[in-house]
Motif scaffolding. Sequence first.
Motif, short mmCIF file in Angstrom:
data_model
loop_
_atom_site.label_atom_id
_atom_site.label_comp_id
_atom_site.label_asym_id
_atom_site.label_seq_id
_atom_site.Cartn_x
_atom_site.Cartn_y
_atom_site.Cartn_z
N SER A 232 31.01 -18.93 4.42
CA SER A 232 31.94 -18.19 5.49
C SER A 232 33.42 -19.03 5.73
N SER A 233 34.16 -18.47 5.32
CA SER A 233 35.22 -19.24 6.49
C SER A 233 36.58 -18.65 6.51
N MET A 234 37.09 -18.50 7.19
CA MET A 234 38.45 -18.40 7.15
C MET A 234 39.27 -17.61 5.82
N ARG A 235 39.22 -18.52 5.07
CA ARG A 235 40.28 -18.33 3.87
C ARG A 235 40.00 -17.56 3.47
N LEU A 236 38.74 -17.65 3.14
CA LEU A 236 37.44 -16.24 1.94
C LEU A 236 37.15 -14.85 2.67
N GLY A 237 37.49 -15.45 4.16
CA GLY A 237 38.14 -13.67 5.02
C GLY A 237 39.08 -13.04 4.55
N GLY A 238 40.29 -13.78 4.91
CA GLY A 238 41.61 -13.42 3.78
C GLY A 238 41.90 -12.81 2.81
N GLU A 239 41.20 -13.70 2.04
CA GLU A 239 40.66 -13.21 0.29
C GLU A 239 40.69 -12.02 -0.03
N LEU A 240 39.29 -11.83 0.78
CA LEU A 240 38.44 -9.97 0.30
C LEU A 240 39.27 -9.78 1.18
N PHE A 241 39.73 -9.88 2.41
CA PHE A 241 40.40 -8.59 3.18
C PHE A 241 41.44 -8.00 2.05
N ALA A 242 42.54 -8.80 1.79
CA ALA A 242 43.41 -8.13 0.98
C ALA A 242 43.00 -7.72 -0.49
N VAL B 132 32.03 -6.71 4.60
CA VAL B 132 32.41 -8.08 3.69
C VAL B 132 31.38 -9.14 4.88
N ALA B 133 31.34 -9.67 3.54
CA ALA B 133 29.71 -11.07 3.90
C ALA B 133 30.16 -11.53 2.86
N ALA B 134 29.79 -13.72 3.81
CA ALA B 134 29.98 -13.96 3.23
C ALA B 134 27.95 -15.07 3.29
N GLN B 135 27.88 -16.30 2.27
CA GLN B 135 26.87 -17.26 2.46
C GLN B 135 25.72 -15.99 2.38
N LEU B 136 25.20 -15.09 2.69
CA LEU B 136 24.28 -13.83 2.18
C LEU B 136 22.80 -14.86 2.80
N ASP B 137 22.91 -15.43 3.35
CA ASP B 137 21.73 -15.85 4.55
C ASP B 137 20.76 -14.07 4.96
N PRO B 138 19.48 -14.54 4.94
CA PRO B 138 18.32 -12.99 5.40
C PRO B 138 19.31 -12.73 6.69
N ARG B 139 19.82 -13.40 8.26
CA ARG B 139 20.74 -12.29 9.32
C ARG B 139 21.73 -12.17 8.31
N THR B 140 22.40 -12.37 7.81
CA THR B 140 23.48 -11.63 7.08
C THR B 140 22.81 -10.10 6.28
N MET B 141 22.55 -10.15 5.66
CA MET B 141 21.60 -8.95 4.93
C MET B 141 21.20 -7.82 5.72
N GLN B 142 20.41 -9.14 6.49
CA GLN B 142 20.12 -7.73 7.63
C GLN B 142 21.16 -7.18 8.81
N ARG B 143 22.20 -7.49 8.82
CA ARG B 143 23.19 -6.88 9.08
C ARG B 143 24.18 -6.23 8.35
#
Length: 339
Positions: A229-239, A192-203
């Motif tokens: 990236s945020s806690m709110r978004l993380g919760g939504e994507l988890f569910a 699960v990823a947000a922002q999608l900057d180059p470092r995120t995509m390398q991970r």
Amino acid sequence: MSNTERRRRHSGRTTLADVAREAGVSPITASRALRGERGVAAELADRVRQAAESLGYVPDPAARALASQRSHQVAILVPLLSNALFVDVLEAVQSTLWPHGYQTLIGVTHYRPDEEEQLLRTYLAHRPAGLLLTGFDRTEAARRLIGHVPCVHLMELARAPGVYCAGFSQQDAGEAITRHLLDRGRRRIAFVAAQLDPRTMQRAEGYRRTLRQAGLYDPRLERLSPEPSSMRLGGELFAELLQQHPDCDAIFFCNDDLAQGGLLTALRLGVAVPGRVAVAGFNDLSGSDQMLPPLTTVRTPRRAMGEAAARMLLSLMRGETPATTALDLGFELTVREST
């Protein structure tokens, strides 16, 4: 109203000429006194400093750099100030450069190469002594702009002639945490990823490569959101993920705030962590060790990166050649109860 007051009101700032006139000396003497040169008599130097203080005089760094052909400013560009990751880096850079007489000009790019290019054009007009830039994702015009200024890149590594950087392998870190989840017996591992900057995509690439090698990669288990990236978004994507893929038994979140949101949603929904699903994050941000359960994550060397990059830049600004062009500071897999 005196002539000095008229000029100051018209220009909006006190000039060196105003200070010299107030102290009864020439502008050259005032300049030398404020720089602390030894050739100025103590009585004159005191008079100039008192005049500068009473008038609220602040030296113009661009004019001083132009006159002396030497700047004491370093421009540092980061994607965000709302992320503790970059705040830690900035504090380390500042504490390393300050004792050597350098001040920092901080710019925020919002992960946009066009904004970074505009900031570079603005800051390079101030003739900075050096640059500290985040990563390598920038426009071709920006690459040309930085070509003749001492520059060190943060957060990522590159092996190229004349390119100086201090960071770690984001891809290796993504591999390490995915391998950890596999070693824990997990087989349906989501990313699960947000922002999608180059470092995120390398991970993400490290995650994919590890699962492909194990014969377990399923692109349907990826959730890639361009939102910040945020806690709110993380919760939504988890569910959402668990609803659509109930067989998912582990989630690798690309940043700790997303993972923290996922853990809070698991508590609210009654999803057992790690019994039902293991949860891992990235960056070991504040509060991750206090979650229920405490969050497994990758601890990144934020302060060490800032200090090392600043020291490397100090060498370049002195005309020295650093011992290495690419300083790999590594990372630490921090295993806690969430996995």
